[in-house]
Design a protein around this motif. Structure first.
Motif, PDB file in Angstrom:
ATOM      1  N   LYS A 111       0.826  -1.199   0.000  1.00 51.88           N
ATOM      2  CA  LYS A 111       0.000   0.000   0.000  1.00 51.88           C
ATOM      3  C   LYS A 111       0.864   1.255   0.000  1.00 51.88           C
ATOM      4  O   LYS A 111       1.934   1.278   0.578  1.00 51.88           O
ATOM      5  N   SER A 112       0.353   2.305  -0.636  1.00 55.01           N
ATOM      6  CA  SER A 112       1.029   3.594  -0.554  1.00 55.01           C
ATOM      7  C   SER A 112       0.711   4.211   0.805  1.00 55.01           C
ATOM      8  O   SER A 112      -0.219   3.783   1.490  1.00 55.01           O
ATOM      9  N   LYS A 113       1.472   5.217   1.174  1.00 61.34           N
ATOM     10  CA  LYS A 113       1.252   5.873   2.463  1.00 61.34           C
ATOM     11  C   LYS A 113      -0.166   6.395   2.603  1.00 61.34           C
ATOM     12  O   LYS A 113      -0.740   6.363   3.689  1.00 61.34           O
ATOM     13  N   ASN A 114      -0.738   6.876   1.521  1.00 60.32           N
ATOM     14  CA  ASN A 114      -2.094   7.423   1.567  1.00 60.32           C
ATOM     15  C   ASN A 114      -3.142   6.363   1.856  1.00 60.32           C
ATOM     16  O   ASN A 114      -4.225   6.682   2.318  1.00 60.32           O
ATOM     17  N   GLU A 115      -2.839   5.110   1.558  1.00 60.61           N
ATOM     18  CA  GLU A 115      -3.798   4.018   1.754  1.00 60.61           C
ATOM     19  C   GLU A 115      -3.699   3.389   3.141  1.00 60.61           C
ATOM     20  O   GLU A 115      -4.547   2.603   3.517  1.00 60.61           O
ATOM     21  N   GLY A 143       7.716  12.450   1.442  1.00 62.91           N
ATOM     22  CA  GLY A 143       6.475  11.678   1.462  1.00 62.91           C
ATOM     23  C   GLY A 143       5.235  12.537   1.467  1.00 62.91           C
ATOM     24  O   GLY A 143       4.131  12.059   1.226  1.00 62.91           O
ATOM     25  N   ASP A 182       3.058  12.170  -1.521  1.00 58.85           N
ATOM     26  CA  ASP A 182       2.360  10.903  -1.805  1.00 58.85           C
ATOM     27  C   ASP A 182       0.891  11.115  -2.035  1.00 58.85           C
ATOM     28  O   ASP A 182       0.210  11.818  -1.431  1.00 58.85           O
TER      29      ASP A 182
END
Length: 124
Positions: A2-6, A121, A124
């Motif tokens: 997962k990306s940081k946003n997820e 980050g 992101d």
């Protein structure tokens, strides 16, 4: 992955805790006990800072206020104040952790303490 946003705040905190624990895994048992609470706090603050940054990006840096019928205006957003205080505390905690590392490892961490990645980050 997962990306940081997820990621949820808990997932971000766990990721940060794993990263920091990996840096300090070679310390002796007594030293590890000293850093455990600092790692917990640093991980919490890193996740909280990421969360606050998202709120600030959505709401902006200022907010309107009204005190009574006649007094109103614009002030710094409360999340900005919290963010500013927490980032100072985060940096202080990271410095404390870095000071507990052997000199060789501390030099390596200072080169890549994660702060640059943390700031980058934001995109992101």
């Amino acid at each position: 992955m997962k990306s940081k946003n997820e990621l949820t705040k808990d997932e971000l905190e766990k990721r940060e805790k794993r990263k920091l624990a990996g840096i300090y895994r070679k310390l002796d048992k007594d030293a590890k006990k000293s850093v455990e609470s600092l790692i917990e706090e640093a991980a919490f603050m890193a996740a909280s800072l990421y969360e606050l940054r998202g709120i600030i990006n959505r709401k902006g840096y200022t907010e309107e206020y009204q005190n009574g019928a006649n007094q109103r205006g614009v002030k710094k957003c409360s999340e900005v104040e919290i963010y500013n205080t927490m980032v100072k505390n985060y940096m202080s905690t990271i410095k404390q952790l870095t000071d507990l590392l052997p000199k060789e490892a501390a030099k390596e961490v200072e080169k890549n303490d994660g702060f640059e990645a943390f700031v980058i980050g934001r995109k992101d």
